[in-house]
Structures are given as C-alpha cells and as structure tokens.
Design an enzyme around this catalytic site. Structure first.
Site, short mmCIF file in Angstrom:
data_model
loop_
_atom_site.label_atom_id
_atom_site.label_comp_id
_atom_site.label_asym_id
_atom_site.label_seq_id
_atom_site.Cartn_x
_atom_site.Cartn_y
_atom_site.Cartn_z
N HIS A 44 98.70 9.71 19.36
CA HIS A 44 98.98 9.91 17.94
C HIS A 44 100.02 8.87 17.51
O HIS A 44 101.21 9.16 17.45
CB HIS A 44 99.52 11.35 17.74
CG HIS A 44 99.60 11.77 16.32
ND1 HIS A 44 99.51 13.09 15.93
CD2 HIS A 44 99.78 11.08 15.18
CE1 HIS A 44 99.62 13.17 14.62
NE2 HIS A 44 99.80 11.97 14.14
N GLU A 71 94.67 10.19 16.88
CA GLU A 71 95.03 11.07 15.78
C GLU A 71 95.95 10.34 14.81
O GLU A 71 96.77 9.53 15.24
CB GLU A 71 95.85 12.25 16.29
CG GLU A 71 95.18 13.15 17.25
CD GLU A 71 96.16 14.22 17.75
OE1 GLU A 71 95.67 15.16 18.37
OE2 GLU A 71 97.38 14.11 17.53
N HIS A 192 97.66 22.28 19.62
CA HIS A 192 99.06 22.49 19.25
C HIS A 192 99.62 23.72 19.93
O HIS A 192 99.14 24.83 19.70
CB HIS A 192 99.30 22.59 17.74
CG HIS A 192 100.47 21.73 17.34
ND1 HIS A 192 101.76 22.10 17.55
CD2 HIS A 192 100.50 20.48 16.82
CE1 HIS A 192 102.55 21.12 17.15
NE2 HIS A 192 101.82 20.13 16.71
N1 PXP Z 1 96.78 18.15 17.82
C1 PXP Z 1 97.50 17.47 16.90
C2 PXP Z 1 96.85 17.11 15.61
C3 PXP Z 1 98.83 17.09 17.17
O1 PXP Z 1 99.53 16.41 16.25
C4 PXP Z 1 99.40 17.42 18.41
C5 PXP Z 1 100.80 17.00 18.72
O2 PXP Z 1 100.91 15.62 18.65
C6 PXP Z 1 98.61 18.13 19.33
C7 PXP Z 1 97.31 18.49 19.01
C8 PXP Z 1 99.12 18.52 20.68
O3 PXP Z 1 100.11 19.51 20.53
P1 PXP Z 1 101.05 19.87 21.75
O4 PXP Z 1 101.87 18.66 22.05
O5 PXP Z 1 101.87 21.02 21.24
O6 PXP Z 1 100.17 20.25 22.90
#
Ligand code: PXP
Length: 242
Positions: A44, A71, A192
């Site tokens: 990301h 992302e 997330h």
């Molecule tokens: N999905 C998105 C859109 C995110 O921004 C993130 C964090 O960068 C994640 C998934 C992954 O989340 P986590 O780091 O809490 O596993």
C-alpha cells in the site's frame, strides 16, 4: 476452495525505513513469504512513502511469482500511473486521505459511483482485476455492483474489534454483505485487523471468501513464531474444515 492469504508487507518497510539502510530486506521478505506458502503479496504505497516506496513496487514486480495486489487511493495520479506501469494482478482502491495512519473506512459506493465506474473501467481495460474497499453494508455492496468492480474488500475492523465480546453478532453484517455480493456476482476479499485469533471464524462463516490481506498482526506474530511458522499458522486458520 480456501481463501488465499496475501501478506501485506508495509510493516517490513516501516522497520527498514526507521534506520535508513536495507534491513530488513523487503524484497527478500516478500519472496520468502511466497516460499513459505503465501499466495499473494500486498503493498500500500502512500503518497508520503512512509513505508512502501514507489521504487519498492517496481523492484518487487519482476521477483514475485504469486498475486501482486497494490492498494491505494486513485485520487493520487502518481498511484494510478504506478499501477498502470506495474500492471499487478489486482488493484484495491481505498478512499484514504493523505497522511492517514491506516485505512479506516470503505468507499461510499453510491456517492462515488461515477468516479469509481471511470477508474474501475480504466484499470480493467488494462487487464488488472479490481477490488474496492467497502464496509459491510448492503447498500454499499449494491452500490459496488453498479461500479463494475470485479471484487470488494470487506473492511473487517469492526468484526475484529467486537470479536472477543460477541463474535456471532460481530460477524452478522459480514455474512449478510457476503451473501449479497455472492448474489450479485461480486468476488469477496477481506482485510484489516484479521489475526490468528479471529481469522478462522471469519473464513468459516463468510461464504465465497476469496482472499484475505493481512499485515499488522501477521508481522507481529512473526516476532514470536518466525515468519515461516507464522505463515503456516495463518494458512491453517483459513481452512474452513478446522
Ligand atoms: N486492507 C487494506 C485496504 C488496508 O489498508 C490494510 C492496512 O494497510 C489491510 C487490508 C491490512 O490490515 P492489517 O495490517 O490490519 O492486517
């Protein structure tokens, strides 16, 4: 079919950047994640490049053998240009603002319908699978259908936050959202705050879950269990037969 595990390697870049040199080596970690069984790598890149740098994305592209998922917010032209240059397997569109600590909400797919239609068709024409980050809200799923996206990524923070107090209640909106997405023919990703603790219950209860992207908890667990073991543990949690 079990959902695929895409490892988000932002945290590795955060550690590297804190000292200015190349430890840990992000490219090596990404390739090792694949070697240890991860079926995808997620990055990301944010406009301030505080973790993943644009250069990292270029460097990763020729090395990865699994699904590369990038992302970001397409309102940043630099992000759009990067994705079009790299042509990853998947782009996940996230409505973050500049400087945001981490993603904390999904798209309003109704309000942003025209914009999302335009961006999604742009990426799809380039052969890139699209996913959009959404809350587990039926109206947002119906709106997502109108945008033409291939997939949605369900924002699982509320599920994770309420998992310990009432997991049956916490997962309910996600089951409803997933059923609606299945009915409309939209693929389902999720991410997330998914963790070793809450992942299996999620995977078992969400019909048609295709992919989870996990960063923070997985990299934190790797401090205790090692990266190879940790990836194996997460893959095990994705087994719906468990
Ligand atoms: N999905 C998105 C859109 C995110 O921004 C993130 C964090 O960068 C994640 C998934 C992954 O989340 P986590 O780091 O809490 O596993």
């Amino acid at each position: 079919m079990e959902a695929k595990l895409s490892v988000n390697i932002n945290k590795i870049a955060t550690i590297r950047n804190s000292r200015g040199a190349n430890t840990p080596d992000l490219l090596k970690v990404a390739m090792d994640c694949e070697r240890f069984g991860a079926q995808g790598i997620t990055v990301h890149p944010r406009p301030d490049e505080r973790h993943i740098r644009y250069k990292d994305v270029h460097d990763l592209k020729p090395l990865l053998t699994t699904e590369f998922n990038i992302e970001g917010n397409p309102k940043e032209q630099k992000f759009v240009d990067l994705v079009m240059e790299i042509k990853p397997a998947q782009v996940t569109l996230v409505p973050d603002v500049t400087g945001q600590l981490t993603s904390d909400h999904g798209w309003d797919t109704i309000e942003n319908k025209a914009y999302l239609i335009e961006m999604i068709s742009y990426f799809k024409k380039a052969g890139i699978r699209t996913s959009i980050f959404v809350d587990a809200d039926i109206k947002m799923i119906e709106g997502a259908k109108e945008t033409g996206t291939d997939r949605i990524e369900l924002y699982t923070e509320s599920y994770a936050r309420h998992f310990n107090s009432d997991k049956e209640k916490a997962i309910q909106p996600f089951i409803s959202a997933a059923k609606k997405a299945n009915e409309l023919g939209i693929g389902i990703n999720a991410g997330h705050d998914l963790s070793l603790e809450n992942l299996n219950y999620f995977a078992k209860n969400i019909p048609g879950l295709l992919e989870v992207s996990i960063g923070h908890a997985l990299i934190s667990d790797a401090l205790y269990y090692g990266l190879e073991n940790t990836i194996q543990l997460y893959l095990r949690q994705l087994k719906t037969s468990l």
